[in-house]
Design an enzyme around this catalytic site. Structure first.
Site, mmCIF file in Angstrom:
data_model
loop_
_atom_site.group_PDB
_atom_site.id
_atom_site.type_symbol
_atom_site.label_atom_id
_atom_site.label_comp_id
_atom_site.label_asym_id
_atom_site.label_seq_id
_atom_site.Cartn_x
_atom_site.Cartn_y
_atom_site.Cartn_z
ATOM 1 N N TYR A 16 36.284 -67.538 -19.470
ATOM 2 C CA TYR A 16 36.139 -66.579 -18.379
ATOM 3 C C TYR A 16 36.425 -65.156 -18.869
ATOM 4 O O TYR A 16 35.655 -64.230 -18.619
ATOM 5 C CB TYR A 16 37.076 -66.953 -17.225
ATOM 6 N N GLU A 38 37.546 -64.934 -4.869
ATOM 7 C CA GLU A 38 38.745 -64.082 -4.839
ATOM 8 C C GLU A 38 39.502 -64.277 -3.535
ATOM 9 O O GLU A 38 40.730 -64.287 -3.515
ATOM 10 C CB GLU A 38 38.377 -62.609 -5.042
ATOM 11 N N TRP A 46 44.715 -67.328 -10.416
ATOM 12 C CA TRP A 46 43.278 -67.351 -10.664
ATOM 13 C C TRP A 46 42.855 -68.603 -11.428
ATOM 14 O O TRP A 46 41.776 -69.136 -11.217
ATOM 15 C CB TRP A 46 42.856 -66.077 -11.391
#
Length: 194
Positions: A16, A38, A46
Site C-alpha cells: 500500500y 477512510e 488503517w
C-alpha cells in the site's frame, strides 16, 4: 528500501505504501472507494481496513456508487453478520448515504480536488513527528462534505483521505517514494496529466 516510519513490515502495508499512498488520482471510482474506506477506519487502525479491503469490495458491490446507493436494509443486515468487514451499522448506513450523495455531485473528482486548489499539495516533512493531525484543507473538505450531508467525514478522516489519494503528498523526505511523488502531477482516469 527506506520507507515512511509509519509503514510496518506487514507486506500488505508495504505494498500500500509503495504503490498507492500519496499517488495522485482523479479517478472518481478510486476516490469514492477511499472515501468509504477512510470512513470505515474511524476509530480503528488503517491496517485493519486494509486487511478487510477485499471483502469490502465484495460486499459493497465493488464500491460502485450506483449499486451501493440502492443497498437495502436487508443487505445491511447481511453485512452486519460478515466478519470479513467492520460490522458497524452506522458506518454501513453512512456508506449507502454517501453513495447516494456522491451520485448527486456533478463532478465529484473536481470538487474534492478543489480543496487543494486542483493540484497536489507537496509537503517536505523530514519525519512523521512534523506532520500535523489535520490541515486547513482537510477541515474545509470536512465542512463541505458535512454540509452536503456526507457522514464519517471529520477533518482527520479527510486528511487521511487526502494523503491516500495524493491530494496531499506526505511521504517523508527520507522515504524512497518521496523524490518521485514530490513532483508527480495528478492523473486523470484516462491517464493524461492534470
Amino acid at each position: 528500501m527506506p520507507r515512511c516510519a509509519w509503514c510496518s513490515d506487514d507486506p500488505l502495508y508495504i505494498d500500500y505504501h509503495d504503490s498507492e499512498w500519496g499517488v495522485p488520482t482523479r479517478d472518481p471510482q478510486v476516490l469514492f472507494e477511499f472515501l468509504i474506506l477512510e470512513g470505515a477506519q474511524a476509530g480503528l487502525s488503517w491496517i485493519t481496513v486494509l486487511r478487510k479491503r477485499e471483502r469490502y469490495r465484495q460486499v459493497l458491490f465493488g464500491f460502485d456508487p450506483k449499486r451501493l446507493a440502492q443497498m437495502t436494509d436487508a443487505e445491511i443486515d447481511e453485512c452486519m453478520l460478515d466478519a470479513g468487514i467492520i460490522r458497524n451499522r452506522r458506518k454501513l448506513e453512512a456508506a449507502r448515504r454517501n453513495a447516494q450523495l456522491w451520485l448527486e455531485l456533478e463532478d465529484p473528482s473536481g470538487w474534492l480536488w478543489s480543496f487543494v486548489g486542483g493540484e497536489p499539495k507537496i509537503n517536505h516533512f523530514e519525519s512523521i513527528s512534523q506532520m500535523p493531525a489535520v490541515i486547513a484543507e482537510a477541515e474545509a473538505m470536512s465542512r463541505g462534505l458535512k454540509k452536503a450531508g456526507f457522514g464519517f467525514v471529520g477533518p482527520t478522516i479527510c486528511y487521511a483521505f487526502m494523503q491516500a489519494c495524493g491530494m496531499v503528498m506526505d511521504h517523508t523526505t527520507d522515504c524512497d517514494r518521496y523524490p518521485a511523488l514530490a513532483r508527480v502531477p495528478a492523473r486523470h482516469p484516462n491517464g493524461c496529466d492534470a
